[in-house]
Scaffold this motif. Structure first.
Motif, short mmCIF file in Angstrom:
data_model
loop_
_atom_site.label_atom_id
_atom_site.label_comp_id
_atom_site.label_asym_id
_atom_site.label_seq_id
_atom_site.Cartn_x
_atom_site.Cartn_y
_atom_site.Cartn_z
N ASP A 96 0.74 -1.14 0.02
CA ASP A 96 0.00 0.08 0.04
C ASP A 96 0.77 1.36 0.01
N GLU A 97 1.99 1.13 0.09
CA GLU A 97 3.11 2.39 0.31
C GLU A 97 3.92 2.39 -0.95
N LEU A 98 3.83 1.52 -1.91
CA LEU A 98 4.63 1.58 -3.14
C LEU A 98 4.23 2.79 -4.07
N ASP A 99 3.08 3.31 -4.10
CA ASP A 99 3.07 4.65 -4.81
C ASP A 99 3.84 5.69 -4.18
N ASN A 100 3.54 5.68 -2.87
CA ASN A 100 4.54 6.80 -2.32
C ASN A 100 6.04 6.63 -2.37
N VAL A 101 6.41 5.58 -2.36
CA VAL A 101 7.81 5.19 -2.54
C VAL A 101 8.35 5.52 -3.88
N ARG A 102 7.66 5.09 -4.83
CA ARG A 102 7.97 5.26 -6.17
C ARG A 102 8.02 6.64 -6.64
N GLY A 103 6.74 7.24 -6.26
CA GLY A 103 6.72 8.78 -6.41
C GLY A 103 6.69 8.93 -7.91
#
Length: 248
Positions: A96-103
């Motif tokens: 659920d955090e991938l979008d934030n990490v990938r940016g």
């Protein structure tokens, strides 16, 4: 060699080195097959992060993976520079955090959203430190992938959900060290707080958090071992009923 200086570097247990960076924190962790980082500071911290891996007694060639607590630029900003030098390093985060990490877009407060809070000298000083840390540089980590249970088999680290600060914010338990790495789910201090406040487990300033109600609920559910390794503020441990900085 980095021109930036950490606020403190503390060995909290065998194989666990906590770095209170210039503005945000990270952990150097000796694992069974090499070395891991938990978070990696701002973009301007890349060289300092690698310096602390060496300071902890490791070769950079042994860096295998970076576990991410959450995808804010002060915690993933150093990763692109690390991957330029060490492209085989894995970057792992909750699905659920991938979008934030990938940016580069992420659930993170912007200077415009801070708005009138800039009238506070503490907030203004913090923002100045963040900007000098390259907080405004676009950060993307497209190679980040979702961790699974298999990634932690046989390892002395266990992910624990800490949602609210961001959708997939994650804490990491280090049972052998009797410690927990909390990112911004729980901090011990922050530059927007009064300097007179003693370090202890507390919530980060609410305007940094995506869903404050969820963050409070998940923070209350976190296990709290003897040592807290937060995303901001010094490492602290229990002494009787009090919390004091590790090494104090």
């Amino acid at each position: 060699m980095s021109s930036r200086e950490p606020r403190s570097v503390v060995s909290v247990a065998p194989g666990v080195v906590f770095v209170e960076g210039p503005v945000s924190n990270w952990v150097v962790l000796a694992e069974e097959d090499g070395v891991a980082l938990i978070d990696a500071g701002y973009p301007a911290d890349t060289s300092l992060v690698l310096d602390t891996v060496r300071y902890a007694g490791h070769d950079l060639a042994d860096l295998r993976r970076i576990y991410v607590t959450h995808g804010h630029v002060d915690h993933v900003g150093g990763i692109p520079g690390i991957l330029e030098r060490l492209p085989r390093v894995e970057v792992l985060a909750h699905a659920d955090e991938l979008d934030n990490v990938r940016g580069p877009a992420r659930q993170q407060v912007t200077p415009a959203e801070i708005g009138g809070r800039l009238a506070s000298p503490r907030v203004l000083r913090w923002l100045g430190r963040a900007v000098r840390s390259d907080a405004l540089r676009p950060v993307a980590v497209p190679s980040a992938r979702a961790f699974t249970g298999r990634d932690f088999e046989g390892r002395a680290i266990t992910p624990f959900p800490a949602v609210g600060h961001t959708d997939g914010s994650t804490a990491y338990l280090l049972p052998a060290a009797d410690a927990i790495v909390t990112g911004d789910a729980v901090v011990s201090h922050h530059d927007t707080k009064p300097r007179s406040w003693s370090p202890r487990p507390r919530m980060i300033t609410p305007f940094f958090t995506h869903d404050q109600a969820a963050a409070v609920e998940s923070a209350q559910a976190l296990p709290m071992p003897e040592i807290l390794l937060p995303g901001h503020g010094p490492a602290v441990h229990r002494v009787g009923r009090e919390w004091v900085p590790v090494g104090a």
